[in-house]
Design an enzyme around this catalytic site. Sequence first.
Site, PDB file in Angstrom:
ATOM      1  N   LYS A  14       0.826  -1.218   0.000  1.00 20.27           N
ATOM      2  CA  LYS A  14       0.000   0.000   0.000  1.00 20.27           C
ATOM      3  C   LYS A  14       0.862   1.271   0.000  1.00 20.27           C
ATOM      4  CE  LYS A  14      -2.289  -0.955   3.856  1.00 20.27           C
ATOM      5  NZ  LYS A  14      -1.740  -2.257   4.310  1.00 20.27           N
ATOM      6  N   ARG A  90      -9.823   0.207   8.641  1.00 18.27           N
ATOM      7  CA  ARG A  90      -9.364  -1.142   8.983  1.00 18.27           C
ATOM      8  C   ARG A  90     -10.464  -1.953   9.651  1.00 18.27           C
ATOM      9  NH1 ARG A  90      -3.563   0.294   9.104  1.00 18.27           N
ATOM     10  NH2 ARG A  90      -2.318  -1.573   9.331  1.00 18.27           N
ATOM     11  N   ARG A 129      11.364  -6.085   5.631  1.00 21.06           N
ATOM     12  CA  ARG A 129      11.195  -4.660   5.943  1.00 21.06           C
ATOM     13  C   ARG A 129      11.663  -4.367   7.370  1.00 21.06           C
ATOM     14  NH1 ARG A 129       5.313  -2.040   5.432  1.00 21.06           N
ATOM     15  NH2 ARG A 129       5.036  -2.886   7.516  1.00 21.06           N
ATOM     16  N   ARG A 135      11.451  -1.104  11.884  1.00 18.18           N
ATOM     17  CA  ARG A 135      10.113  -0.880  12.437  1.00 18.18           C
ATOM     18  C   ARG A 135       9.845  -1.892  13.536  1.00 18.18           C
ATOM     19  NH1 ARG A 135       4.826   0.138   8.695  1.00 18.18           N
ATOM     20  NH2 ARG A 135       3.820  -1.058  10.344  1.00 18.18           N
ATOM     21  N   ARG A 146      -0.670  -9.185  13.612  1.00 18.94           N
ATOM     22  CA  ARG A 146      -1.247  -8.188  12.696  1.00 18.94           C
ATOM     23  C   ARG A 146      -1.982  -8.876  11.550  1.00 18.94           C
ATOM     24  NH1 ARG A 146       4.012  -5.424  11.403  1.00 18.94           N
ATOM     25  NH2 ARG A 146       2.869  -4.191   9.874  1.00 18.94           N
TER      26      ARG A 146
HETATM   27  P1  AMP Z   1       0.464   0.420   9.230  1.00 19.58           P
HETATM   28  O1  AMP Z   1       1.662   1.289   9.090  1.00 19.58           O
HETATM   29  O2  AMP Z   1      -0.689   0.897   8.384  1.00 19.58           O
HETATM   30  O3  AMP Z   1       0.749  -1.047   9.040  1.00 19.58           O
HETATM   31  O4  AMP Z   1      -0.033   0.580  10.749  1.00 19.58           O
HETATM   32  C1  AMP Z   1       0.786   0.185  11.848  1.00 19.58           C
HETATM   33  C2  AMP Z   1      -0.063   0.032  13.093  1.00 19.58           C
HETATM   34  O5  AMP Z   1      -0.716   1.275  13.403  1.00 19.58           O
HETATM   35  C3  AMP Z   1      -1.190  -0.993  12.996  1.00 19.58           C
HETATM   36  O6  AMP Z   1      -0.746  -2.297  13.262  1.00 19.58           O
HETATM   37  C4  AMP Z   1      -2.151  -0.473  14.069  1.00 19.58           C
HETATM   38  O7  AMP Z   1      -1.708  -0.794  15.361  1.00 19.58           O
HETATM   39  C5  AMP Z   1      -2.021   1.035  13.907  1.00 19.58           C
HETATM   40  N1  AMP Z   1      -3.014   1.562  12.922  1.00 19.58           N
HETATM   41  C6  AMP Z   1      -2.753   2.132  11.706  1.00 19.58           C
HETATM   42  N2  AMP Z   1      -3.882   2.468  11.077  1.00 19.58           N
HETATM   43  C7  AMP Z   1      -4.898   2.103  11.904  1.00 19.58           C
HETATM   44  C8  AMP Z   1      -6.311   2.169  11.807  1.00 19.58           C
HETATM   45  N3  AMP Z   1      -6.927   2.659  10.719  1.00 19.58           N
HETATM   46  N4  AMP Z   1      -7.035   1.687  12.860  1.00 19.58           N
HETATM   47  C9  AMP Z   1      -6.445   1.189  13.956  1.00 19.58           C
HETATM   48  N5  AMP Z   1      -5.126   1.079  14.098  1.00 19.58           N
HETATM   49  C10 AMP Z   1      -4.338   1.535  13.084  1.00 19.58           C
END
Ligand code: AMP
Length: 190
Positions: A14, A90, A129, A135, A146
């Site tokens: 993404k 999400r 990654r 990260r 996740r």
């Molecule tokens: P990402 O970088 O999009 O993979 O997000 C990393 C982490 O941030 C996720 O595993 C969640 O803990 C949190 N997070 C990001 N976007 C959301 C969302 N829309 N709703 C809830 N938690 C989020």
Amino acid sequence: MKNIVIFGAPGSGKGTQSDLLIRKYGLGHISTGDVLRNEIKNETELGKTAKAYIDKGQLIPDELMVNILASVYDSFGKEHEGVIFDGFPRTIPQAEALKKMLDERGHKIAAMIELDVPENELMVRLVKRGKESGRSDDNEETIKKRLDVYHNQTAPLIEWYKNENIHHHINGLGALDRIFGDICTVIDNL
Ligand code: AMP
């Protein structure tokens, strides 16, 4: 105005595809993960709350996310070319809240683009990654959590967006350029 939801499991590409789309179409970009990581870096109250969830591989509560999203969206002003929503929604309540928030502004989502990548490939990409970017949630244990969260809470959005008639499926496995080309075809036809 072309507001796009770029959708997929963690590691589906993404962020990478969003960067290419921003350059080609001049769209705005909201990555909720980046927003939260920034809050953590700046040691804000929100950052402290978010870190506890992120480190466990869990989602931040919907209400909190929806408030953040509305304020970030409004920072693009009333007239814009469109925004890419990356990592949001999400959950089904988030999708409903996003629809309502846009509706109140006379806006809408033009397309939900699903990047479909097999599970074994997701794991390989995320572990890689984690090694490259450091990260903290890209370690095998948290990745597994996740992916579970994705299957249980996020994947039902595919049906939700099919019902909205704006779902587009993209094969997210293969050459980056081919995937980007497939996404552009969807966007050019909107
Ligand atoms: P990402 O970088 O999009 O993979 O997000 C990393 C982490 O941030 C996720 O595993 C969640 O803990 C949190 N997070 C990001 N976007 C959301 C969302 N829309 N709703 C809830 N938690 C989020």
